[in-house]
Design a protein around this motif. Structure first.
Motif, PDB file in Angstrom:
ATOM      1  N   ILE A 127       0.832  -1.197   0.000  1.00  0.00           N
ATOM      2  CA  ILE A 127       0.000   0.000   0.000  1.00  0.00           C
ATOM      3  C   ILE A 127       0.868   1.249   0.000  1.00  0.00           C
ATOM      4  CG2 ILE A 127      -1.647   1.326   1.379  1.00  0.00           C
ATOM      5  CD1 ILE A 127      -2.879  -1.301   2.202  1.00  0.00           C
ATOM      6  N   ARG A 140      -3.802   1.949  -4.701  1.00  0.00           N
ATOM      7  CA  ARG A 140      -4.120   1.086  -3.561  1.00  0.00           C
ATOM      8  C   ARG A 140      -4.495   1.861  -2.300  1.00  0.00           C
ATOM      9  NH1 ARG A 140       0.843  -3.256  -4.340  1.00  0.00           N
ATOM     10  NH2 ARG A 140       0.086  -4.162  -6.296  1.00  0.00           N
ATOM     11  N   TYR A 171      -7.774   1.329  -0.164  1.00  0.00           N
ATOM     12  CA  TYR A 171      -7.635   0.938   1.243  1.00  0.00           C
ATOM     13  C   TYR A 171      -8.376   1.918   2.148  1.00  0.00           C
ATOM     14  CZ  TYR A 171      -5.649  -0.013   5.791  1.00  0.00           C
ATOM     15  OH  TYR A 171      -5.506  -0.288   7.120  1.00  0.00           O
ATOM     16  N   TRP A 183      -5.552   2.326   9.836  1.00  0.00           N
ATOM     17  CA  TRP A 183      -5.492   3.247   8.699  1.00  0.00           C
ATOM     18  C   TRP A 183      -4.498   4.370   8.957  1.00  0.00           C
ATOM     19  CZ3 TRP A 183      -6.929   8.466   8.623  1.00  0.00           C
ATOM     20  CH2 TRP A 183      -6.985   9.066   7.349  1.00  0.00           C
TER      21      TRP A 183
END
Length: 229
Positions: free
Chosen positions: A3, A162, A166, A206
């Protein structure tokens, strides 16, 4: 991690000609994000929960650990101020990691506001056995959730690839499980305890992934002015 290699939408090949010290400070601010997430888990379901005999993390709200009258509150009061400082610093790190990308600049500002709003949560905690404390606590919490959701939305808008997907998936998981937990309140029950922790955990993870994604991007001050070319 994959990511972190997601394409940044603005100036991915900008030269890094500025001060190494300034870049190092920016990275320290970014590192405050993952550290805040780790400390949140350790302080709540680790230290505070261990001081409350009979507390069940899988069935009870995290807010109960912060509540006046909770056996773990004396641990979480100083942690609240530390978490506020770390998340606010992380927001500054996000702000200083982007240039020419309004969405990510707004996201950085929202993360700063989210961090500072923790002070309001500390001023209006729940009080165990006192329903009069609930309305203001809900108000403070909802503002904090709105800032969190908005920050995730702007990060999704500011990235391609990505990291964008995400962020969208993390936002969906956090919002969905948050609503599920809200409907299961006041508990205790498995839906409430597990649902709320999935919601919180999605955001905490996150934050850490966003820090990694921005780690290699030079700060705004280090970017050359294209108009000068």
């Amino acid at each position: 991690m994959p990511i972190a290699k997601g394409r940044h939408p603005q100036r991915p090949r900008a030269a890094r000609t500025g001060s190494p010290r300034r870049n190092a400070v920016r990275k320290v601010f970014l590192a405050a994000g993952p550290l805040s997430s780790l400390l949140y888990v350790v302080a709540t379901d680790g230290l505070a929960a261990s001081r409350w005999d009979g507390y069940r993390s899988t069935e009870q709200m995290v807010s109960e650990l912060f509540a006046v009258g909770s056996p773990g509150r004396d641990v979480l009061v100083p942690f609240t101020w530390l978490y506020t400082a770390l998340v606010t610093a992380f927001g500054v790190g996000v702000w200083n990691s982007v240039h020419g990308n309004r969405a990510l600049r707004i996201a950085g500002g929202l993360l700063i506001a989210y961090g500072l709003w923790n002070i309001m949560g500390a001023l209006y905690p729940l009080t165990l056995g006192d329903d009069a404390s609930i309305p203001m606590h809900i108000f403070a919490t909802n503002i904090q959730l709105a800032l969190m959701v908005a920050a995730m939305c702007f990060v999704a808008a500011g990235f391609r690839g990505r990291m964008r997907w995400y962020s969208i998936l993390s936002l969906a998981a956090s919002a969905l499980m948050g609503m599920v937990a809200f409907m299961a309140a006041p508990g205790p029950n498995l839906v409430l305890g597990i649902g709320e922790r999935i919601s919180i955990g999605a955001f905490l993870l996150w934050v850490a992934v966003l820090a990694v994604a921005l780690w290699r991007i030079g700060p705004a001050e280090e970017r050359p002015d294209r108009s000068a070319r």
